[in-house]
Design a protein around this motif. Structure first.
Motif, PDB file in Angstrom:
ATOM      1  N   LEU A 150      35.415  51.489  44.235  1.00 42.26           N
ATOM      2  CA  LEU A 150      35.703  50.232  43.549  1.00 42.26           C
ATOM      3  C   LEU A 150      34.698  49.985  42.430  1.00 42.26           C
ATOM      4  N   ILE A 151      33.449  50.283  42.694  1.00 47.20           N
ATOM      5  CA  ILE A 151      32.395  50.099  41.692  1.00 47.20           C
ATOM      6  C   ILE A 151      32.548  51.108  40.560  1.00 47.20           C
ATOM      7  N   ALA A 152      32.781  52.369  40.897  1.00 47.75           N
ATOM      8  CA  ALA A 152      32.909  53.414  39.875  1.00 47.75           C
ATOM      9  C   ALA A 152      34.094  53.152  38.950  1.00 47.75           C
ATOM     10  N   GLU A 153      35.182  52.612  39.501  1.00 52.36           N
ATOM     11  CA  GLU A 153      36.379  52.312  38.704  1.00 52.36           C
ATOM     12  C   GLU A 153      36.282  50.953  38.024  1.00 52.36           C
ATOM     13  N   ARG A 154      35.158  50.262  38.199  1.00 52.54           N
ATOM     14  CA  ARG A 154      34.918  48.936  37.614  1.00 52.54           C
ATOM     15  C   ARG A 154      35.979  47.917  38.059  1.00 52.54           C
ATOM     16  N   ARG A 155      36.423  48.045  39.297  1.00 56.90           N
ATOM     17  CA  ARG A 155      37.399  47.102  39.849  1.00 56.90           C
ATOM     18  C   ARG A 155      36.713  45.907  40.495  1.00 56.90           C
ATOM     19  N   ILE A 156      35.396  46.013  40.707  1.00 53.13           N
ATOM     20  CA  ILE A 156      34.628  44.920  41.277  1.00 53.13           C
ATOM     21  C   ILE A 156      33.280  44.864  40.534  1.00 53.13           C
ATOM     22  N   ILE A 180      31.413  37.324  44.640  1.00 55.72           N
ATOM     23  CA  ILE A 180      32.287  38.256  43.913  1.00 55.72           C
ATOM     24  C   ILE A 180      33.188  38.992  44.890  1.00 55.72           C
ATOM     25  N   LEU A 181      32.634  39.412  46.024  1.00 55.06           N
ATOM     26  CA  LEU A 181      33.431  40.107  47.039  1.00 55.06           C
ATOM     27  C   LEU A 181      34.512  39.189  47.598  1.00 55.06           C
ATOM     28  N   ALA A 182      34.159  37.927  47.863  1.00 54.11           N
ATOM     29  CA  ALA A 182      35.153  36.965  48.368  1.00 54.11           C
ATOM     30  C   ALA A 182      36.252  36.740  47.335  1.00 54.11           C
ATOM     31  N   ALA A 183      35.894  36.662  46.059  1.00 59.64           N
ATOM     32  CA  ALA A 183      36.888  36.484  44.997  1.00 59.64           C
ATOM     33  C   ALA A 183      37.779  37.718  44.887  1.00 59.64           C
ATOM     34  N   PHE A 184      37.211  38.910  45.036  1.00 56.75           N
ATOM     35  CA  PHE A 184      37.983  40.151  44.989  1.00 56.75           C
ATOM     36  C   PHE A 184      38.997  40.187  46.129  1.00 56.75           C
ATOM     37  N   ILE A 185      38.561  39.819  47.314  1.00 55.09           N
ATOM     38  CA  ILE A 185      39.457  39.804  48.475  1.00 55.09           C
ATOM     39  C   ILE A 185      40.571  38.784  48.260  1.00 55.09           C
ATOM     40  N   SER A 186      40.218  37.607  47.771  1.00 55.25           N
ATOM     41  CA  SER A 186      41.205  36.564  47.525  1.00 55.25           C
ATOM     42  C   SER A 186      42.225  36.987  46.464  1.00 55.25           C
ATOM     43  N   ALA A 187      41.744  37.617  45.398  1.00 56.58           N
ATOM     44  CA  ALA A 187      42.629  38.031  44.307  1.00 56.58           C
ATOM     45  C   ALA A 187      43.577  39.146  44.735  1.00 56.58           C
ATOM     46  N   ASN A 188      43.195  39.921  45.731  1.00 54.94           N
ATOM     47  CA  ASN A 188      44.018  41.043  46.169  1.00 54.94           C
ATOM     48  C   ASN A 188      44.758  40.781  47.470  1.00 54.94           C
ATOM     49  N   THR A 189      44.775  39.537  47.911  1.00 52.52           N
ATOM     50  CA  THR A 189      45.506  39.167  49.109  1.00 52.52           C
ATOM     51  C   THR A 189      46.970  38.952  48.762  1.00 52.52           C
ATOM     52  N   VAL A 190      47.843  39.629  49.483  1.00 55.71           N
ATOM     53  CA  VAL A 190      49.277  39.543  49.246  1.00 55.71           C
ATOM     54  C   VAL A 190      49.868  38.532  50.224  1.00 55.71           C
ATOM     55  N   GLN A 191      50.540  37.552  49.691  1.00 52.07           N
ATOM     56  CA  GLN A 191      51.147  36.513  50.514  1.00 52.07           C
ATOM     57  C   GLN A 191      52.485  37.003  51.073  1.00 52.07           C
TER      58      GLN A 191
END
Length: 73
Positions: free
Chosen positions: A29-35, A50-61
């Protein structure tokens, strides 16, 4: 109060990937600059916010069930 900085191992544990892939997934995730991350000297850290925001942004409802009207004969 400053945000907590997590090690790569702690990030993997919070993502639930430590048992299967170890540190490989968070490092990818870091190498691909996704986080976003912070470099402290040669150490890499990820902010807990930042980790909490990443998890929230990638949560599928879940999808809402559609109601269909059937013709009654």
């Amino acid at each position: 109060m400053a945000d907590q900085l997590l090690t790569i191992k702690e990030v993997a544990e919070r993502l639930g990937t430590w048992e299967t892939s170890g540190e490989r997934f968070p490092r990818r995730l870091i190498a691909e600059r996704r986080i976003a991350y912070v470099k402290v000297g040669r150490h890499v850290r990820v902010s807990a916010a930042i980790l909490a925001a990443f998890i929230s942004a990638n949560t599928v409802q879940p999808r809402q069930a559609r109601r269909t009207m059937r013709a009654v004969a």
